[in-house]
Scaffold this active site. Structure first.
Site, mmCIF file in Angstrom:
data_model
loop_
_atom_site.group_PDB
_atom_site.id
_atom_site.type_symbol
_atom_site.label_atom_id
_atom_site.label_comp_id
_atom_site.label_asym_id
_atom_site.label_seq_id
_atom_site.Cartn_x
_atom_site.Cartn_y
_atom_site.Cartn_z
ATOM 1 N N VAL A 143 1.020 -1.102 -0.088
ATOM 2 C CA VAL A 143 -0.129 -0.206 0.132
ATOM 3 C C VAL A 143 1.132 0.996 -0.039
ATOM 4 C CG1 VAL A 143 -1.683 1.184 1.174
ATOM 5 C CG2 VAL A 143 -2.035 -1.398 1.449
ATOM 6 N N PRO A 144 1.469 1.881 -1.122
ATOM 7 C CA PRO A 144 2.084 2.864 -1.396
ATOM 8 C C PRO A 144 2.329 4.374 -0.608
ATOM 9 C CG PRO A 144 0.650 2.556 -3.277
ATOM 10 C CD PRO A 144 0.083 1.743 -2.480
ATOM 11 N N CYS A 145 2.244 4.074 1.014
ATOM 12 C CA CYS A 145 2.090 5.356 1.660
ATOM 13 C C CYS A 145 3.364 6.335 0.825
ATOM 14 C CB CYS A 145 2.229 5.430 2.609
ATOM 15 S SG CYS A 145 3.247 4.353 3.553
ATOM 16 N N HIS A 146 4.468 6.369 -0.013
ATOM 17 C CA HIS A 146 5.860 6.145 -0.031
ATOM 18 C C HIS A 146 5.536 7.266 -1.692
ATOM 19 C CE1 HIS A 146 5.755 2.265 -2.194
ATOM 20 N NE2 HIS A 146 6.495 2.923 -2.604
ATOM 21 N N ARG A 147 4.265 7.018 -1.838
ATOM 22 C CA ARG A 147 3.996 7.460 -3.667
ATOM 23 C C ARG A 147 3.657 8.882 -2.723
ATOM 24 N NH1 ARG A 147 2.122 2.822 -6.481
ATOM 25 N NH2 ARG A 147 4.344 1.764 -6.698
#
Length: 182
Positions: A143-147
């Site tokens: 779940v790409p919270c880094h994006r």
DNA sequence: TAAGTGCGTCGTT
DNA sequence: AACGACGCACTTA
């Protein structure tokens, strides 16, 4: 290349826990009967995470885990995973789940600002709260919270080591003009 | 340009 | 009632 090691029945719920060795360290994955419910970055502390051997997990969970291992491997090398395990995000509040679902729509190599995510879930003013939900993401990387960046391509924050955010973005080819990427 | 201050906002604790 | 992985307007240097 990545092989599963041990499993553990956790708590009284039917939670199965696995270690995933990667070139970046040992991640820990946990599964409920609904799917992958937690993925942890490798511990920065020295010493191995204590995981007791447990009962053999059901077939379905082993299948999910294989998908997790593959997806994580892809993600860590900057490729967009094609096969995801089912995710169990039910531990989060409604708001948090809406945010996390929105994050899943951000494609590999793309980014959004916290404000854009807020708008995407129909709550444009909840910008700061979106940051909080990102920090509570139980399944980072997949779940790409880094994006999610701050406005104007500024890096913004990250709950664990900021180096992870930079690293994951860099591997996806995201390199803002500022040159914060390193 | 870059860095710092103040304030609005909203979900979570 | 206080606190943030924010955003924006506005000051200073």
């Amino acid at each position: 290349m990545i092989q599963t090691v041990k499993t553990k029945a956790c708590l009284n719920n039917h939670i199965f826990e696995f270690v995933i060795p990667t070139p970046d360290g040992k991640f820990i994955a946990r599964y409920s009967e609904a799917g992958l419910c937690e993925l942890n970055f490798p511990s920065s502390q020295p010493g191995d995470p204590p995981i007791q051997p447990g009962p053999e997990p059901p077939e379905i969970i082993r299948k999910w885990h294989a998908q997790t291992v593959g997806a994580l491997s892809d993600a860590l090398t900057g490729r967009g995973p094609d096969r995801f395990p089912p995710l169990d995000l039910s531990a989060g509040s409604d708001f948090q789940q809406r945010v996390w679902r929105a994050l899943l729509k951000i494609k590999n190599g793309e980014t959004r600002s916290y404000g854009e995510v807020a708008s995407a879930i129909g709550n444009a003013k909840a910008v700061r709260a979106v940051g909080g939900a990102c920090g509570a993401n139980p399944v980072p990387v997949l779940v790409p919270c880094h994006r999610v960046l701050a406005a104007h391509q500024k890096l913004g924050g990250f709950s664990s080591d900021m180096s992870w955010k930079k690293k994951l973005l860099a591997r996806e080819g995201v390199r803002p003009a500022d040159g914060w990427a390193k």
